[in-house]
Design a protein around this motif. Structure first.
Motif, PDB file in Angstrom:
ATOM      1  N   THR A  18     -14.541   5.048  12.378  1.00  0.00           N
ATOM      2  CA  THR A  18     -14.332   3.849  11.556  1.00  0.00           C
ATOM      3  C   THR A  18     -12.857   3.487  11.558  1.00  0.00           C
ATOM      4  OG1 THR A  18     -16.193   4.449  10.125  1.00  0.00           O
ATOM      5  CG2 THR A  18     -14.626   2.831   9.268  1.00  0.00           C
ATOM      6  N   SER A  20      -9.700   1.596  10.153  1.00  0.00           N
ATOM      7  CA  SER A  20      -9.295   1.169   8.816  1.00  0.00           C
ATOM      8  C   SER A  20      -9.119  -0.343   8.731  1.00  0.00           C
ATOM      9  CB  SER A  20      -7.989   1.865   8.433  1.00  0.00           C
ATOM     10  OG  SER A  20      -7.456   1.329   7.250  1.00  0.00           O
ATOM     11  N   LYS A  21      -9.673  -0.945   7.676  1.00  0.00           N
ATOM     12  CA  LYS A  21      -9.526  -2.387   7.463  1.00  0.00           C
ATOM     13  C   LYS A  21      -8.085  -2.747   7.134  1.00  0.00           C
ATOM     14  CE  LYS A  21     -14.227  -3.460   5.906  1.00  0.00           C
ATOM     15  NZ  LYS A  21     -15.056  -4.009   4.799  1.00  0.00           N
ATOM     16  N   GLU A  22      -7.346  -1.811   6.522  1.00  0.00           N
ATOM     17  CA  GLU A  22      -5.955  -2.085   6.145  1.00  0.00           C
ATOM     18  C   GLU A  22      -5.049  -2.207   7.363  1.00  0.00           C
ATOM     19  OE1 GLU A  22      -7.842   0.234   4.929  1.00  0.00           O
ATOM     20  OE2 GLU A  22      -7.757   0.284   2.722  1.00  0.00           O
ATOM     21  N   ASP A 204      -2.801   5.587  11.387  1.00  0.00           N
ATOM     22  CA  ASP A 204      -3.078   5.399   9.960  1.00  0.00           C
ATOM     23  C   ASP A 204      -1.931   5.918   9.099  1.00  0.00           C
ATOM     24  OD1 ASP A 204      -5.471   4.221  10.492  1.00  0.00           O
ATOM     25  OD2 ASP A 204      -6.717   5.956  10.001  1.00  0.00           O
ATOM     26  N   LYS A 208       0.058   3.105   6.945  1.00  0.00           N
ATOM     27  CA  LYS A 208      -0.542   3.023   5.604  1.00  0.00           C
ATOM     28  C   LYS A 208       0.443   3.397   4.515  1.00  0.00           C
ATOM     29  CE  LYS A 208      -5.534   3.502   5.985  1.00  0.00           C
ATOM     30  NZ  LYS A 208      -6.712   4.357   5.693  1.00  0.00           N
TER      31      LYS A 208
END
Length: 209
Positions: A18, A20-22, A204, A208
């Motif tokens: 998956t 990350s949408k961010e 990430d 992030k």
């Protein structure tokens, strides 16, 4: 966004990752991308250009003709820019083209570039791999297995792997980088991204913050 993980031989592992949408699903900022790419290209410039001006030209300082009575314009030096072999007017001088950008803007630019690639479905996830020896043929086999042999690709590794880097170094339209050296320019300059499974966590952690 879920993406299937495949082996470098092209076989499906049956697993999915998956994204990350961010990072891979934001509303892209074109202006941030423009500034980051502009800075990247500016930083590549050496800025060592130089031409000689009239004070730097080697030549006689004797007045080449009398001041008046010649019927032409007065001339005081053969080194004048209007004469052949004279100095150049306002010629280029060595300079530094680099400029500063805030870290958050650069992060936004990278997220935007990655989001564009995710939106275009131009991202492939490959299970972490290594070559026993530098083999260009093995790298080409991997590209063929991923149906990317005729595409401009960027392979992102979680950490440096000398054999993989050397294997892809001589292949046209192919580049190999580690996650911590990923730039907006490299992402946009490639038609397709090949992310190693371990590099996703690194990306990430970097973006992030």
């Amino acid at each position: 966004m879920n993406v299937s993980v495949v082996k470098h031989s092209g076989e499906d592992t049956g697993r999915k990752v998956t994204l990350s949408k961010e990072i891979f699903g934001i509303d892209p900022s074109d202006h941030a991308i423009y500034l980051d790419v502009k800075q990247f290209l500016a930083n590549q410039r050496q800025g060592t250009h130089k031409s000689k001006e009239r004070a730097e030209i080697a030549g006689s300082t004797k007045k080449i003709k009398k001041q008046k009575g010649t019927g032409t314009a007065r001339a005081g030096s053969i080194k004048s820019p209007i004469f052949r072999g004279g100095g150049r007017v306002f010629g280029p001088r060595p300079r530094n083209y680099s400029f500063k950008l805030n870290k958050k803007l650069k992060e936004l630019a990278r997220k935007s570039a990655l989001s564009y690639k995710a939106k275009d479905k131009s991202i492939a996830i490959v299970e972490d791999f290594a070559f026993e020896a530098p083999k260009t043929k093995e790298y080409l086999k991997m590209l063929s297995a991923l149906s990317l042999a005729d595409k401009k690709t960027l392979l992102v590794l979680s950490e440096g792997n000398k054999n993989v880097v050397l294997s892809g170094r001589n292949i046209k339209n192919t580049k190999v980088v580690t996650a911590d050296l990923l730039t907006t320019y490299d992402v946009l300059n490639a038609d397709n991204l090949i992310l190693s499974e371990g590099s996703i966590e690194k990306i990430d952690n970097l973006l992030k913050k």
